[in-house]
Scaffold this motif. Structure first.
Motif, PDB file in Angstrom:
ATOM      1  N   ARG A   1       5.308   8.562  -3.089  1.00  0.00           N
ATOM      2  CA  ARG A   1       5.379  10.012  -2.873  1.00  0.00           C
ATOM      3  C   ARG A   1       5.624  10.746  -4.191  1.00  0.00           C
ATOM      4  N   ALA A   2       6.512  10.206  -5.018  1.00  0.00           N
ATOM      5  CA  ALA A   2       6.813  10.852  -6.294  1.00  0.00           C
ATOM      6  C   ALA A   2       5.601  10.856  -7.217  1.00  0.00           C
ATOM      7  N   CYS A   3       4.867   9.748  -7.245  1.00  0.00           N
ATOM      8  CA  CYS A   3       3.691   9.663  -8.123  1.00  0.00           C
ATOM      9  C   CYS A   3       2.595  10.611  -7.660  1.00  0.00           C
ATOM     10  N   GLU A   4       2.465  10.773  -6.354  1.00  0.00           N
ATOM     11  CA  GLU A   4       1.502  11.750  -5.838  1.00  0.00           C
ATOM     12  C   GLU A   4       1.907  13.156  -6.258  1.00  0.00           C
ATOM     13  N   MET A   5       3.206  13.447  -6.189  1.00  0.00           N
ATOM     14  CA  MET A   5       3.712  14.756  -6.580  1.00  0.00           C
ATOM     15  C   MET A   5       3.473  15.015  -8.065  1.00  0.00           C
ATOM     16  N   LEU A   6       3.653  13.981  -8.887  1.00  0.00           N
ATOM     17  CA  LEU A   6       3.502  14.109 -10.335  1.00  0.00           C
ATOM     18  C   LEU A   6       2.065  13.918 -10.810  1.00  0.00           C
ATOM     19  N   ALA A   7       1.177  13.517  -9.883  1.00  0.00           N
ATOM     20  CA  ALA A   7      -0.217  13.221 -10.236  1.00  0.00           C
ATOM     21  C   ALA A   7      -0.298  12.127 -11.306  1.00  0.00           C
ATOM     22  N   VAL A   8       0.533  11.104 -11.125  1.00  0.00           N
ATOM     23  CA  VAL A   8       0.568   9.963 -12.043  1.00  0.00           C
ATOM     24  C   VAL A   8      -0.125   8.778 -11.376  1.00  0.00           C
ATOM     25  N   PRO A   9      -1.040   8.099 -12.063  1.00  0.00           N
ATOM     26  CA  PRO A   9      -1.655   6.892 -11.494  1.00  0.00           C
ATOM     27  C   PRO A   9      -0.587   5.885 -11.111  1.00  0.00           C
ATOM     28  N   HIS A  10      -0.736   5.273  -9.943  1.00  0.00           N
ATOM     29  CA  HIS A  10       0.329   4.403  -9.432  1.00  0.00           C
ATOM     30  C   HIS A  10      -0.288   3.163  -8.811  1.00  0.00           C
ATOM     31  N   LYS A  11       0.225   2.013  -9.210  1.00  0.00           N
ATOM     32  CA  LYS A  11      -0.256   0.747  -8.671  1.00  0.00           C
ATOM     33  C   LYS A  11       0.931  -0.008  -8.059  1.00  0.00           C
ATOM     34  N   ILE A  12       0.787  -0.422  -6.803  1.00  0.00           N
ATOM     35  CA  ILE A  12       1.793  -1.245  -6.138  1.00  0.00           C
ATOM     36  C   ILE A  12       1.222  -2.645  -5.989  1.00  0.00           C
ATOM     37  N   VAL A  13       1.967  -3.637  -6.496  1.00  0.00           N
ATOM     38  CA  VAL A  13       1.482  -5.012  -6.495  1.00  0.00           C
ATOM     39  C   VAL A  13       2.389  -5.868  -5.612  1.00  0.00           C
ATOM     40  N   ASP A  14       1.779  -6.637  -4.729  1.00  0.00           N
ATOM     41  CA  ASP A  14       2.528  -7.528  -3.845  1.00  0.00           C
ATOM     42  C   ASP A  14       2.729  -8.883  -4.530  1.00  0.00           C
ATOM     43  N   ILE A  15       3.955  -9.146  -4.927  1.00  0.00           N
ATOM     44  CA  ILE A  15       4.284 -10.454  -5.511  1.00  0.00           C
ATOM     45  C   ILE A  15       5.372 -11.124  -4.660  1.00  0.00           C
ATOM     46  N   SER A  16       5.394 -10.779  -3.379  1.00  0.00           N
ATOM     47  CA  SER A  16       6.459 -11.251  -2.489  1.00  0.00           C
ATOM     48  C   SER A  16       6.488 -12.767  -2.355  1.00  0.00           C
ATOM     49  N   ALA A  17       5.402 -13.437  -2.724  1.00  0.00           N
ATOM     50  CA  ALA A  17       5.389 -14.904  -2.661  1.00  0.00           C
ATOM     51  C   ALA A  17       6.459 -15.527  -3.550  1.00  0.00           C
ATOM     52  N   ILE A  18       6.888 -14.809  -4.593  1.00  0.00           N
ATOM     53  CA  ILE A  18       7.899 -15.382  -5.478  1.00  0.00           C
ATOM     54  C   ILE A  18       9.255 -15.497  -4.786  1.00  0.00           C
ATOM     55  N   ASN A  19       9.395 -14.845  -3.630  1.00  0.00           N
ATOM     56  CA  ASN A  19      10.677 -14.877  -2.930  1.00  0.00           C
ATOM     57  C   ASN A  19      11.062 -16.305  -2.523  1.00  0.00           C
ATOM     58  N   SER A  20      10.057 -17.171  -2.370  1.00  0.00           N
ATOM     59  CA  SER A  20      10.344 -18.565  -2.028  1.00  0.00           C
ATOM     60  C   SER A  20      10.921 -19.327  -3.215  1.00  0.00           C
ATOM     61  N   LEU A  21      10.817 -18.736  -4.410  1.00  0.00           N
ATOM     62  CA  LEU A  21      11.330 -19.374  -5.625  1.00  0.00           C
ATOM     63  C   LEU A  21      12.625 -18.745  -6.119  1.00  0.00           C
ATOM     64  N   VAL A  22      12.796 -17.442  -5.906  1.00  0.00           N
ATOM     65  CA  VAL A  22      13.934 -16.719  -6.500  1.00  0.00           C
ATOM     66  C   VAL A  22      14.764 -16.038  -5.419  1.00  0.00           C
ATOM     67  N   GLY A  23      15.079 -16.735  -4.350  1.00  0.00           N
ATOM     68  CA  GLY A  23      15.892 -16.181  -3.278  1.00  0.00           C
ATOM     69  C   GLY A  23      17.377 -16.222  -3.600  1.00  0.00           C
ATOM     70  N   GLY A  24      18.179 -16.019  -2.573  1.00  0.00           N
ATOM     71  CA  GLY A  24      19.628 -16.094  -2.727  1.00  0.00           C
ATOM     72  C   GLY A  24      20.287 -14.791  -3.093  1.00  0.00           C
ATOM     73  N   SER A  25      19.546 -13.681  -2.997  1.00  0.00           N
ATOM     74  CA  SER A  25      20.106 -12.379  -3.320  1.00  0.00           C
ATOM     75  C   SER A  25      20.211 -11.526  -2.062  1.00  0.00           C
ATOM     76  N   ALA A  26      21.204 -10.647  -2.027  1.00  0.00           N
ATOM     77  CA  ALA A  26      21.348  -9.714  -0.906  1.00  0.00           C
ATOM     78  C   ALA A  26      20.187  -8.727  -0.850  1.00  0.00           C
ATOM     79  N   LEU A  27      19.413  -8.616  -1.937  1.00  0.00           N
ATOM     80  CA  LEU A  27      18.272  -7.703  -1.950  1.00  0.00           C
ATOM     81  C   LEU A  27      17.014  -8.321  -1.356  1.00  0.00           C
ATOM     82  N   THR A  28      17.019  -9.655  -1.213  1.00  0.00           N
ATOM     83  CA  THR A  28      15.805 -10.320  -0.731  1.00  0.00           C
ATOM     84  C   THR A  28      16.040 -11.181   0.503  1.00  0.00           C
ATOM     85  N   ASP A  29      17.258 -11.657   0.696  1.00  0.00           N
ATOM     86  CA  ASP A  29      17.541 -12.583   1.791  1.00  0.00           C
ATOM     87  C   ASP A  29      18.430 -11.940   2.847  1.00  0.00           C
TER      88      ASP A  29
END
Length: 218
Positions: A49-77
């Motif tokens: 939403r912010a990038c649309e407001m600012l008219a800034v090119p925005h790319k969202i990349v799905d790298i969620s597969a790494i969660n199987s390698l770097v888990g153990g955090s309250a932000l991911t598990d």
């Protein structure tokens, strides 16, 4: 010719301020957001939403597969998000192993492909006690390695590395930024919880700036 830069953009206060700072400094930013398996995607919605407001090119990349390698955090598990002050030892539960090294590496690769000269990210002094990959010594080493990792040198830029969250907000308010376009809470509910360390730090920054947070809290 305007210098193109990549901004690692989470959708939070710090990266929102960094993105706007790059714009005001005359750079041509491209915002890069990552789905790394975090427990909610609300911050990515705010980033879009912010990038649309600012008219800034925005790319969202799905790298969620790494969660199987770097888990153990309250932000991911499925671990309770700690409440209380941002610097409490319990906040170490929110550390995602090697996160910033991974994200910076990907952003540098993207910078080379986009012919951008730098990667910006929002490390600040309030993170130093909790997150090793936001500390000055880490940033310095990343700057050194990213200068030689490709044929093209890419700088790693951290405008607020030695500044607090309060300082960042002070600068953002000076720039006239509207922080309703940011999400900070570690929980992804309809309203911000107001209790997790991230919310506590945000609210403290607004209080110290004698300003009102535009977000709604539970």
């Amino acid at each position: 010719m305007t210098e193109k830069v990549i901004v690692i953009y989470s959708g939070g206060m710090d990266s929102f301020t960094v993105l706007n700072k790059a714009i005001l400094d005359g750079k041509q930013p491209v915002a890069l957001s990552f789905n790394y398996g975090q427990r909610h995607k609300k911050e990515l919605d705010y980033a879009k939403r912010a990038c649309e407001m600012l008219a800034v090119p925005h790319k969202i990349v799905d790298i969620s597969a790494i969660n199987s390698l770097v888990g153990g955090s309250a932000l991911t598990d499925d671990i309770d998000v700690p409440e209380g002050h941002y610097e409490e030892p319990s906040m170490q539960q929110t550390v995602v192993p090697n996160r910033n090294m991974i994200l910076i590496s990907l952003a540098v690769g993207y910078a080379v492909s986009q012919k951008a000269n730098a990667v910006y990210y929002g490390a600040h002094s309030g993170d130093h006690a909790i997150y090793p990959d936001c500390r000055p010594e880490f940033v310095q080493k990343m700057k050194e390695v990213c200068a030689i990792a490709n044929y093209e040198k890419v700088d790693v830029v951290t405008p607020y590395l030695h500044h607090s969250k309060t300082d960042i907000l002070t600068d953002g308010l000076r720039m006239g930024l509207d922080y309703q376009y940011t999400w900070t809470c570690y929980n992804g509910r309809e309203k911000a919880c107001g209790k997790c360390g991230a919310c506590q730090e945000r609210l403290e920054a607004f209080k110290e700036n004698e300003a009102v947070d535009p977000l709604e809290y539970e």
